[in-house]
Design a protein around this motif. Structure first.
Motif, mmCIF file in Angstrom:
data_model
loop_
_atom_site.group_PDB
_atom_site.id
_atom_site.type_symbol
_atom_site.label_atom_id
_atom_site.label_comp_id
_atom_site.label_asym_id
_atom_site.label_seq_id
_atom_site.Cartn_x
_atom_site.Cartn_y
_atom_site.Cartn_z
ATOM 1 N N LYS A 1 0.835 -1.202 0.000
ATOM 2 C CA LYS A 1 0.000 0.000 0.000
ATOM 3 C C LYS A 1 0.873 1.256 0.000
ATOM 4 C CE LYS A 1 -3.353 2.415 2.824
ATOM 5 N NZ LYS A 1 -3.921 2.503 4.145
ATOM 6 N N ASN A 2 1.969 1.233 0.761
ATOM 7 C CA ASN A 2 2.857 2.393 0.851
ATOM 8 C C ASN A 2 3.554 2.701 -0.477
ATOM 9 O OD1 ASN A 2 2.211 2.944 3.483
ATOM 10 N ND2 ASN A 2 3.937 1.795 4.330
ATOM 11 N N PRO B 1 1.971 8.833 -3.005
ATOM 12 C CA PRO B 1 2.751 9.798 -3.803
ATOM 13 C C PRO B 1 4.137 10.103 -3.211
ATOM 14 C CG PRO B 1 0.496 10.575 -3.535
ATOM 15 C CD PRO B 1 0.649 9.347 -2.680
ATOM 16 N N GLU B 2 4.255 10.113 -1.915
ATOM 17 C CA GLU B 2 5.563 10.426 -1.316
ATOM 18 C C GLU B 2 6.583 9.292 -1.494
ATOM 19 O OE1 GLU B 2 2.625 9.242 1.924
ATOM 20 O OE2 GLU B 2 2.650 10.831 0.454
ATOM 21 N N GLN B 3 6.119 8.147 -1.968
ATOM 22 C CA GLN B 3 7.011 7.014 -2.202
ATOM 23 C C GLN B 3 7.442 6.898 -3.668
ATOM 24 O OE1 GLN B 3 8.208 5.010 0.262
ATOM 25 N NE2 GLN B 3 7.137 6.392 1.650
ATOM 26 N N PHE C 1 10.170 4.271 -5.441
ATOM 27 C CA PHE C 1 9.686 3.322 -6.438
ATOM 28 C C PHE C 1 10.438 3.479 -7.762
ATOM 29 C CE2 PHE C 1 6.571 1.908 -9.672
ATOM 30 C CZ PHE C 1 6.448 0.586 -9.266
ATOM 31 N N LEU C 2 10.676 4.732 -8.189
ATOM 32 C CA LEU C 2 11.409 4.969 -9.426
ATOM 33 C C LEU C 2 12.861 4.500 -9.326
ATOM 34 C CD1 LEU C 2 9.994 8.476 -10.419
ATOM 35 C CD2 LEU C 2 9.538 6.266 -11.523
#
Length: 156
Positions: A9-10, A14-16, A20-21
């Motif tokens: 979920k995290n 958006p702050e993750q 992720f990128l």
């Protein structure tokens, strides 16, 4: 299980996005490195294959002249050059994390040139040769456009 779902979920918060990128970029780099190693193996095998082929034609053929197999030898050489260009594409991606379109088009031109060089007009006829000519023309124009834009932007 609950911790796993929370982690999943995290990832979508958006702050993750930056984390992720970075994860995706790491996967891309890992795949590029594996492809590089595989391409090196292909190149080594192709060079070995070329050496064996030429040796057989020189030492074990009844007439050690290359006239019958010269185009086949050219094809093997060009296969190795194409593989080297593909390896260059991969390593350029690893250096800059961008695909260099000019390099991809140059590799494509070599591949089409290989097809033209080993083309047997007696067996295949002329129609496919028209397609190869169109591909060569299109790739040449693309290369010229990209190369001239690159020179213009760098001030040459």
């Amino acid at each position: 299980m609950n911790k796993f779902l929370k982690t999943i979920k995290n990832i979508f918060l958006p702050e993750q996005d930056e984390i992720f990128l970075q994860f995706i970029e790491g996967i891309e780099c890992m795949v590029a490195k594996v492809l590089s190693l595989a391409m090196i193996a292909v190149i080594i095998f192709a060079v070995f294959d070329l050496i064996v082929f030429i040796s057989q034609k020189l030492f074990f053929a009844p007439h050690p002249l290359f006239k019958d197999s010269l185009f086949e030898i050219f094809g093997l050489f060009l296969n190795i050059l194409i593989a080297l260009e593909i390896l260059e594409n991969i390593t350029a991606y690893l250096r800059r994390h961008v695909f260099q379109v000019e390099l991809v088009i140059a590799t494509s031109l070599i591949a089409v040139a290989r097809k033209i060089i080993i083309y047997d007009l007696d067996k295949k006829g002329g129609e496919p040769l028209i397609g190869l000519a169109l591909a060569t023309f299109s790739l040449s124009i693309s290369f010229w456009i990209i190369h001239s834009r690159k020179n213009r932007s760098s001030g040459h």
